[in-house]
Scaffold this motif. Structure first.
Motif, PDB file in Angstrom:
ATOM      1  N   ARG A 282      24.129  28.094  36.227  1.00  0.00           N
ATOM      2  CA  ARG A 282      23.047  27.828  37.153  1.00  0.00           C
ATOM      3  C   ARG A 282      23.175  26.415  37.719  1.00  0.00           C
TER       4      ARG A 282
ATOM      5  N   GLY B 169      29.362  30.932  37.569  1.00  0.00           N
ATOM      6  CA  GLY B 169      28.648  31.590  36.490  1.00  0.00           C
ATOM      7  C   GLY B 169      27.571  30.734  35.852  1.00  0.00           C
TER       8      GLY B 169
ATOM      9  N   ARG C 254      17.273  36.053  33.275  1.00  0.00           N
ATOM     10  CA  ARG C 254      16.958  37.470  33.480  1.00  0.00           C
ATOM     11  C   ARG C 254      16.488  38.116  32.188  1.00  0.00           C
TER      12      ARG C 254
ATOM     13  N   SER D 133      11.988  42.948  40.861  1.00  0.00           N
ATOM     14  CA  SER D 133      12.571  41.740  41.436  1.00  0.00           C
ATOM     15  C   SER D 133      14.080  41.843  41.520  1.00  0.00           C
TER      16      SER D 133
ATOM     17  N   ALA E  74      24.018  30.512  41.615  1.00  0.00           N
ATOM     18  CA  ALA E  74      24.891  30.109  40.518  1.00  0.00           C
ATOM     19  C   ALA E  74      26.272  29.720  41.040  1.00  0.00           C
TER      20      ALA E  74
ATOM     21  N   ARG F 197      21.707  27.951  30.683  1.00  0.00           N
ATOM     22  CA  ARG F 197      22.505  27.442  31.788  1.00  0.00           C
ATOM     23  C   ARG F 197      23.042  28.556  32.689  1.00  0.00           C
ATOM     24  N   MET F 198      22.831  29.813  32.303  1.00  0.00           N
ATOM     25  CA  MET F 198      23.392  30.893  33.117  1.00  0.00           C
ATOM     26  C   MET F 198      22.277  31.796  33.638  1.00  0.00           C
ATOM     27  N   PRO F 199      22.489  32.386  34.807  1.00  0.00           N
ATOM     28  CA  PRO F 199      21.441  33.236  35.386  1.00  0.00           C
ATOM     29  C   PRO F 199      21.017  34.354  34.445  1.00  0.00           C
TER      30      PRO F 199
ATOM     31  N   LEU G 282      13.671  33.774  40.392  1.00  0.00           N
ATOM     32  CA  LEU G 282      14.238  34.974  39.754  1.00  0.00           C
ATOM     33  C   LEU G 282      15.167  35.791  40.659  1.00  0.00           C
TER      34      LEU G 282
ATOM     35  N   LEU H  40      18.632  33.834  41.451  1.00  0.00           N
ATOM     36  CA  LEU H  40      19.435  33.256  40.374  1.00  0.00           C
ATOM     37  C   LEU H  40      20.925  33.426  40.600  1.00  0.00           C
ATOM     38  N   GLY H  41      21.319  34.672  40.863  1.00  0.00           N
ATOM     39  CA  GLY H  41      22.740  34.970  40.987  1.00  0.00           C
ATOM     40  C   GLY H  41      23.355  34.293  42.198  1.00  0.00           C
TER      41      GLY H  41
END
Lengths: 313, 502
Positions: free
Chosen positions: B368, B366, A188, A202, B363, A182-184, B356, B359-360
């Protein structure tokens, strides 16, 4: 037919089904195995492995490995009784200090891997050896008894009949699953595990993520160390040793790739339960310790062939 | 010349993977003394056909025939025994072994059970002379540039004295000079009676070398005919089955805006002490022979390798980006040449690859935001016409579509500078056109596009300005009318410095 196929395509589910089958067969054939108390005991043992393997899963997903978890467990179990301040009636300060030390050790592992470019297998193995030597010097090899009330509560209390270690494992599972899925940062880790170069180009920072992951692995090993201490009421040199191989085996049994980039903690959970169950079944068989070890090793290999096979590509 | 019976042929071969038919009844016949071109867009089934012809795969039905006789179970060993050699698109060399060992691998001359190095070196010297490899034979392949490794690969195939030689995109990493040597080798082999199969996306090479063509489209043969009297446009028509118009979009009136990148005394990797600049709205090409520092220039600007500069300004801020993260923050993005190893996380899904870098940014608290991610992925897939289910692993896509994913993932960042390293290598002609159009579009939107390329026509027809590197230094800087294939190749080889703009 399709349902069977989809089970085989889903390693975590496959491992769950395997656990259920083993419990069912053993419960029907072995007297006492299916008793609530016994199953609860198995889960309590699995909780320790599951919590250590939480950090191990994260590290392995990123393509690394942490061979220092056993030593970190031992360090926490021995140092905690020594560093818990007497003026703190709750014992929480001691726990916080021990966890900080464990996390710090993990962070050092990460720093070695990230900055000095030491391969993680070497870095964490060297760290484990270093810590074991340090403990012999500091604790002198004798067992220490814990009097920290919070730790004893964690190891012995059973709210609503459920061991608090199992409850702790539930919390850890929820956190780790959220982190991965659920988290970026979870995406990664997986990208780094599958292709570090592409991930770096990337914009994924290898240094940052390596530091975070090994620190987390240290933290979870420390947490498991506190739980083990509470369950045993004693810390001694070697208390964490059995958890190194089992933590890695639980991850791989759960279908995660040992090479990184693919897998989930949802597989590690049944993987840990399966390991404990296997050990319990071997104990039931009346054999000498040597034969038990041989059987355990053979069984792990056999289980890996079943659950690891379909995940391979 | 071609009235002899074919050395190697496939008759009505079918092949499918996981229920997807890739080849649907394909015939091809390779005759001695003829260079046969195999054309088709990526995903048309060329690689599969090559694998069938070389025994790496078995056809589901249909037969492979050698010297007119059908072979039952064709294996790579049987293919080698029949004199069939393949130069693969993906290099298959062992980096730590020497040139001689790589070339001789699997066919070492023996003496008393040991490798006879003297004999090996004699044979290897022979084929190396043919392809113009002058490096010492005991040099490890790891020390060679990509283009030279490709020549080793070709020498390795020649070492086995093949009767049938299959070349899969042999020039994709070669310089113009090396490609010329290869052309002469091909002509020599042809005159000796070798049957050659030549796969390339570069149509001028096909026209210059080949006399017969088979065109694959969606797993079927759409043309199997002599090449005489067919020009470049005719070839393209055969491949795409319709008129294509110009491959390159019209050049917009040069209207460069603000300075986006300006470095002086810049050094990184092979690049030594050069000046380089680019303005918003420009497409700047970087040319030269393979391995003259083009990649290091891009990586240095991107903060991916250590770089230093006497004076540097990137996106209005002084100094070079210290790492990839800060380059991204400054609006720089990079698309690598080796998309399989550097551009994409191959086993992961198309969706994971596309998301990719974002992503940040997507979000919330914190966590996604799956809804936003799904919307962005769908939008990107639509914008770049990436077809099919985005949950498939990206390695299931053809080369052209993989390249689109490698490019598309950066679009949500709204980059102001795009650094592209050979973005059309191994990409089919339709996708090439799409990419060129997109790059033109980026420039028109006021972005700076910097493109290193081994494809000279691309530099000539796409770029507003071309910087030619030679041994890590700027050999020429060409603009507008001064950009021509002759000027670029000349500067790259260091022969002619006339006609270069100051």
């Amino acid at each position: 037919m399709n349902a069977v196929k989809s089970i085989f395509r889903n390693p975590p589910l496959l491992t769950f089904v395997l656990v259920a089958l083993v419990w069912l067969v053993a419960g029907l054939t072995l007297p006492g195995f299916g008793a609530y108390g016994h199953l609860r005991y198995l889960l309590e043992l699995a909780a320790v492995i599951g919590i250590v393997a939480a950090g191990q899963t994260l590290v392995i997903l990123m393509g690394g490995i942490d061979l220092s978890v056993g030593a970190v467990i031992t360090v926490t179990a021995i140092l905690l009784p020594l560093i818990s301040p007497i003026w703190d009636p709750t014992g929480l300060v001691g726990i916080a200090l021990a966890l900080a030390i464990a996390t710090g050790i993990g962070f050092l592992n990460g720093a070695g891997a990230a900055y000095l470019r030491v391969p993680p297998i070497i870095m964490t193995l060297a760290m484990a050896t270093f810590l074991q030597g340090l403990l012999v010097v500091v604790a002198g090899g004798s067992a220490v008894t814990v009097s920290n009330p919070a730790v004893i509560l964690l190891g012995q209390a059973r709210p609503f009949g459920v061991p608090s270690g199992v409850l702790l494992w539930l919390v850890v599972s929820a956190v780790v699953l959220a982190l991965i899925h659920r988290m970026p940062i979870g995406a990664r880790f997986l990208a780094i595990g599958a292709n570090p170069l592409a991930a770096r180009l990337s914009g994924v920072s290898l240094t940052r993520n390596t530091l975070i992951l090994y620190a987390l692995s240290g933290f979870f090993a420390g947490l498991a160390g506190i739980l083990v201490l509470g369950m045993n009421r004693q810390g001694y040199v070697g208390i964490g040793d059995p958890y190194l191989l089992t933590s890695i085996a639980a991850v791989v049994l759960g279908g995660s790739s040992i090479l990184g980039g693919r897998g989930t903690y949802a597989g590690t959970i049944p993987g840990a339960i399966l390991l404990v169950t296997t050990t319990a079944l071997i104990t039931v068989v009346n054999a000498s310790p040597g034969w038990r070890s041989i059987m355990f090793g053979t069984l792990i290999l056999a289980l890996l062939l079943i659950s690891g096979r379909e995940a391979r590509r | 010349m071609t009235d002899q019976k074919p050395l190697l042929e496939a008759r009505q071969v079918f092949k499918g993977f996981f229920g997807n038919p890739v080849l649907k009844g394909v015939d091809i016949a390779l005759h001695p003394g003829r260079v046969h071109a195999l054309l088709g867009e990526n995903g048309a089934g060329k690689s599969t056909l090559i694998n069938l012809l070389s025994g790496a795969l078995q056809p589901d039905s249909g037969t492979i025939a050698v010297d007119g006789k059908p072979v039952g179970r064709f294996s790579p060993a049987a293919a080698r025994a029949a004199g069939i050699a393949v130069v693969q698109q993906e290099l298959s060399l062992t980096a730590d072994l020497s040139i001689a060992e790589n070339i001789g691998l699997g066919a070492f001359p023996r003496r008393f059970g040991l490798i006879d190095y003297a004999e090996l070196h004699r044979g290897v010297r022979n084929v190396c002379d043919m392809v113009g490899l002058t490096e010492p034979l005991d040099m490890p392949v790891a020390d060679l540039a990509l283009g030279r490794r490709q020549m080793v690969e070709i020498a390795k195939a020649l070492f086995r004295r093949p009767r049938v030689l299959i070349l899969d995109e042999p020039t994709s990493s070669l310089s113009a000079h090396e490609a010329g040597i290869l052309a002469r080798v091909i002509e020599t082999l042809r005159d000796r009676g070798t049957a050659l199969l030549y796969i390339s996306h570069r149509l001028n090479e096909v026209q210059a070398l080949c006399s017969h063509v088979t065109v694959l489209k969606d797993g079927g043969v759409t043309a199997d005919q002599s090449l005489s009297g067919i020009d470049g446009e005719g070839l393209v028509r055969l491949m795409v089955g319709r008129e294509t118009g110009d491959l390159f979009p019209p050049r917009a009136a040069a209207n460069p805006g603000a300075l986006r990148i300006n470095v002086e005394g810049f050094s990184a990797g092979l690049v030594r002490d050069i000046g380089f600049s680019g303005r918003a709205g420009e497409i700047v090409g970087i040319g030269g022979l393979v391995g003259q520092g083009q990649e290091d220039l891009l990586l240095g600007l991107y903060g991916a390798i250590p770089a230093r500069a006497a004076k540097a300004e990137v996106s209005g801020k002084p100094g070079l980006p210290a790492h990839v993260g800060s380059a991204n923050a400054a609006g720089l993005v990079y698309v690598p040449a080796d998309r399989k190893h550097e551009g994409l996380v191959l086993p992961h899904s198309i969706a994971s690859n596309l998301i990719l870098p974002s992503l940040g940014r997507l979000a919330r608290n914190g966590f996604r935001d799956r809804g936003a991610e799904t919307r962005l992925i769908a939008e990107l897939a639509k914008r770049l016409t990436i077809k099919g289910d985005v949950a498939r692993p990206v390695q299931a896509l053809s080369g052209g579509n993989q390249q689109k994913v490698a490019l598309a993932k950066w679009l949500p960042l709204d980059p102001s500078v795009l650094l592209l390293n050979d973005p059309t290598r191994g990409v089919d002609i339709e996708t090439k056109r799409e990419i060129y159009l997109m790059l033109r579009g980026f420039a028109a939107e006021g972005r700076l596009v910097i493109i290193a390329s081994s494809d000279t026509p691309e530099l000539v027809h796409l770029c507003d300005r071309v910087v030619v590197l030679r041994e890590g230094r700027v050999a020429a800087e060409l603009a507008g009318e001064a950009i021509s294939e002759e000027a670029i190749v000349g500067a790259a080889m260091g022969v002619d410095r006339k006609g270069t703009a100051a």
